[in-house]
Design a protein around this motif. Structure first.
Motif, mmCIF file in Angstrom:
data_model
loop_
_atom_site.group_PDB
_atom_site.id
_atom_site.type_symbol
_atom_site.label_atom_id
_atom_site.label_comp_id
_atom_site.label_asym_id
_atom_site.label_seq_id
_atom_site.Cartn_x
_atom_site.Cartn_y
_atom_site.Cartn_z
ATOM 1 N N ILE A 144 -18.287 20.761 23.962
ATOM 2 C CA ILE A 144 -17.573 21.691 22.898
ATOM 3 C C ILE A 144 -16.741 22.432 23.388
ATOM 4 O O ILE A 144 -15.660 22.546 22.723
ATOM 5 N N ALA B 36 -15.789 29.353 14.402
ATOM 6 C CA ALA B 36 -16.214 28.036 15.043
ATOM 7 C C ALA B 36 -17.175 27.458 14.052
ATOM 8 O O ALA B 36 -18.341 27.837 13.567
ATOM 9 N N ASP C 263 -16.401 23.600 12.762
ATOM 10 C CA ASP C 263 -15.816 22.250 12.617
ATOM 11 C C ASP C 263 -16.548 21.338 13.877
ATOM 12 O O ASP C 263 -17.060 20.332 13.518
ATOM 13 N N GLU C 264 -16.215 21.828 15.010
ATOM 14 C CA GLU C 264 -16.546 20.612 16.115
ATOM 15 C C GLU C 264 -18.099 20.900 16.297
ATOM 16 O O GLU C 264 -18.361 19.810 16.543
ATOM 17 N N ASN D 104 -10.617 33.229 16.147
ATOM 18 C CA ASN D 104 -10.911 31.772 16.127
ATOM 19 C C ASN D 104 -12.296 31.492 16.741
ATOM 20 O O ASN D 104 -12.984 30.464 15.868
ATOM 21 N N ALA D 105 -12.510 32.000 17.901
ATOM 22 C CA ALA D 105 -13.999 31.419 18.344
ATOM 23 C C ALA D 105 -15.074 31.978 17.283
ATOM 24 O O ALA D 105 -16.126 31.230 17.153
ATOM 25 N N ARG E 57 -12.259 21.966 22.419
ATOM 26 C CA ARG E 57 -11.543 23.115 21.822
ATOM 27 C C ARG E 57 -10.312 23.235 22.808
ATOM 28 O O ARG E 57 -9.344 23.573 22.122
ATOM 29 N N THR F 275 -9.187 29.348 27.789
ATOM 30 C CA THR F 275 -8.140 29.092 26.974
ATOM 31 C C THR F 275 -7.011 29.848 27.571
ATOM 32 O O THR F 275 -5.781 29.234 27.749
ATOM 33 N N ILE G 136 -14.935 30.504 26.064
ATOM 34 C CA ILE G 136 -13.684 29.999 25.823
ATOM 35 C C ILE G 136 -12.589 30.646 25.602
ATOM 36 O O ILE G 136 -11.282 30.370 25.857
ATOM 37 N N TYR H 226 -10.162 19.149 14.074
ATOM 38 C CA TYR H 226 -11.510 19.024 14.806
ATOM 39 C C TYR H 226 -12.429 18.081 14.441
ATOM 40 O O TYR H 226 -13.162 17.417 15.452
ATOM 41 N N LEU I 262 -7.391 20.974 21.904
ATOM 42 C CA LEU I 262 -7.004 21.209 20.443
ATOM 43 C C LEU I 262 -6.192 22.288 20.446
ATOM 44 O O LEU I 262 -5.035 22.349 19.939
ATOM 45 N N GLN I 263 -6.546 23.412 21.184
ATOM 46 C CA GLN I 263 -5.748 24.740 21.033
ATOM 47 C C GLN I 263 -5.126 25.235 21.923
ATOM 48 O O GLN I 263 -4.298 26.202 21.804
#
Lengths: 277, 300
Positions: free
Chosen positions: B161, B230, B232-233, B226-227, B165, B81, B77, B114, B168-169
């Motif tokens: 997954i 993790a 919520d998702e 943030n990772a 993310r 990202t 991720i 999420y 969202l981000q």
């Protein structure tokens, strides 16, 4: 030759951007489409882009369903988001101002003590925080959902950085006029710092409305559920009424989209400022 | 005078510092204390067990596996990202018309939780049965439906997954990069053009990326932090009425079930939280050193 290449590159970029923005909007479309469909349309093996009929009645059905405390959870989320926003801005902005402007021997040590907590993500402390909140008897109360989340080192940090770069002249003039720190802060600094309050405020509001782990841990009774916990309890349960679930999700996103569209300028400014550098 | 200033300092900083101490430092210390006790269902345990909880956690394949899951997830991720949001920023920055429109569209998912995003991904796009969008599209090309979230070989659930993310981000980090791009002096690009550098890869590598260094450091740090958080998702995509499957279980999900699930083993959960906090602190500090964050973020 070069010109043609540049123009082709530009066209390609625009096409790519349009395709990507469609992809980014599809999830929003699916949310609304499913929210206004019948259960049969959602689960139909012949998937269609537009549902057979638009069922606005889904909204009423959701609020009439006694097995789901959805109206209550919306109200809880609204109360929590507003209280968290106000309750975060006040102590964090005061602290940020004190750290930036009031000379004190140990100010740096205090600042690093605050900054250090950013190293330990709040999510990691949820077990001990749960322990603390339960020993205070705050499980399944709005207090328990709100108060422990109010002291945001991130917000304090953003305020401190903002006040460091704040023009000093006005404050100096206020001091000459005999205003102390307290009145200078309320009469001069706060009115001049509205942009940063709006920026941090909207970010905190979005975060409070969307947060999930803490409300899941603390909101154990249905009466203390937030919108996110209510939605999640639908998705993880066996009996799902899909159209209700999706219309509930739409209802949970709408208030935020409104905040988002009204305050977008501030949010962008706030996000830029949170860039640490 | 000095004493009065100290007093005012604490009037301003005191309430915040006290709250932070009570709701961050106290839980941390309490957690460390609990981790040395046998604490089932109680927050005031009496049975001291020393390092037993720690050795139990470190010998627990599921917990160690969750740390591995986190590493795999981060390895996916963070670069994904980073590259994707930088590409979005570069494109949006150079588009002439409708720049505000594109910026808003990519940033809009930040208003989604999420939970909601996971709902759309799980029940509408990547639904394993025939009515999911992804399977419908596959069907157009003659493909068979895929049970995205429940088959482990190949592990298609990672696709679900990671994309949720990303959606969202990416917009949030795009904004950070756009801000960084605005701060680059146009003179640098003019000088490069005079030197005959063609716009494109060369300019990106020798001017844009070096000038974005401070932003990049911030972005990578935030992405990794943030990772690590993790939850919520993963929880909303994969758990159902029967619980959580044994795969794709990040540390926070595992700790949630250990500490607050049926056993309510708070001692074990605390030991896991302490281990996780230590790992995060070491990674974050190490990374900040490696990226030389201290240089740009000297005592303001």
């Amino acid at each position: 030759m070069d010109d043609a290449l540049v123009r082709a590159g530009r066209a390609l970029r625009v096409v790519l951007l349009i395709v990507l923005s469609l992809l980014f909007l599809i999830p929003f479309y699916l949310l609304v489409r499913n929210g206004l469909s019948s259960e049969q349309d959602i689960t139909s093996p012949r998937w269609t882009f537009f549902p057979g009929e638009l069922r606005w009645g889904n909204v009423r059905e959701l609020f009439d369903d006694p097995s789901v405390p959805f109206a209550r959870s919306l109200l809880n989320s609204a109360l929590i988001a507003v209280a968290t926003t106000v309750g975060t801005l006040l102590p964090a902005s005061l602290a940020g101002y004190g750290l930036a402007r009031i000379p004190y021997r140990h100010a740096n040590k205090v600042f690093y003590g605050i900054l250090g907590t950013l190293l330990v993500p709040a999510a990691v402390t949820f077990v001990p925080s749960f322990v603390l909140v339960s020993s205070l008897g705050w499980i399944s109360t709005l207090r328990g959902l709100i108060v422990p989340t109010l002291f945001s080192a991130f917000a304090c940090f953003v305020f401190r950085q903002y006040f460091l770069g704040f023009p000093r002249e006005l404050e100096d003039a206020a001091q000459v006029d005999g205003l102390g720190y307290w009145r200078t802060y309320w009469l001069v600094v706060v009115p001049g710092a509205r942009p940063v309050f709006a920026a941090v405020g909207t970010i905190v509001f979005l975060g409070a409305w969307n947060s999930f782990l803490w409300p899941l841990v603390i909101g154990q009774d249905q009466s203390a559920w937030t919108v996110q916990v209510a939605l999640s309890s639908f998705t993880t349960s066996q009996v799902v009424r899909l159209h209700e679930l999706f219309v509930a999700a739409v209802m949970s996103v709408l208030p935020l989209l409104l905040v988002f569209l009204c305050f977008q300028r501030w949010i962008v400014a706030g996000v830029e400022r949170s860039g640490i550098d | 005078m000095r004493r009065r200033r100290a007093l005012w300092f604490w009037v301003f900083v005191g309430p915040f510092a006290a709250g932070l101490a009570l709701f961050t430092y106290v839980p941390l210390l309490w957690s460390v204390a609990l981790s040395f006790f046998d604490a089932h269902n109680t927050v005031t345990p009496t049975h001291f067990v020393g390092l037993d909880n720690y050795t139990a956690m470190l010998r627990d394949d599921a917990f160690v596996g969750s740390l591995r899951t986190f590493l795999v997830f981060t390895a996916f991720i963070v670069p994904a990202t980073y590259v994707f949001s930088l590409a979005l920023a570069l494109m949006v920055n150079r588009v002439r018309r409708a720049r505000a429109f594109f910026r808003s569209v990519f940033f809009l998912p930040a208003a989604c939780s999420y939970v909601v995003a996971a709902l759309v991904w799980k029940m509408s796009i990547f639904n394993g049965v025939r009515f999911g969008l992804a399977n419908t599209v596959l069907g157009w090309f003659g493909g068979d439906p895929v049970a995205w979230l429940s088959i482990t070989d190949p592990p298609w659930y990672w696709l679900v997954i990671v994309t949720v993310r990303l959606w969202l981000q990416a917009g949030f980090y795009m904004i950070l990069f756009l801000a960084g791009l605005q701060r680059i002096d146009p003179v640098l690009y003019e000088a490069a053009a005079v030197d005959g550098a063609r716009p494109g890869w060369t300019v990106l590598r020798h001017i844009t990326l070096p000038q974005l260094r401070a932003t990049s450091v911030a972005v990578v740090l935030l992405l990794v932090i943030n990772a690590f958080q993790a939850f919520d998702e993963f929880y909303n995509l994969l758990s159902d009425a029967r619980g959580y499957p044994p795969y794709a279980r990040p540390p926070l999900v595992y700790l949630y079930y250990t500490a607050l699930g049926q056993g309510q083993n708070l001692g074990l959960g605390s030991a896991g939280a302490v281990i996780l906090a230590l790992v995060i602190a070491v990674v974050t500090v190490g990374q900040a050193r490696w990226l030389r964050l201290g240089r740009t973020d000297a005592d303001g």
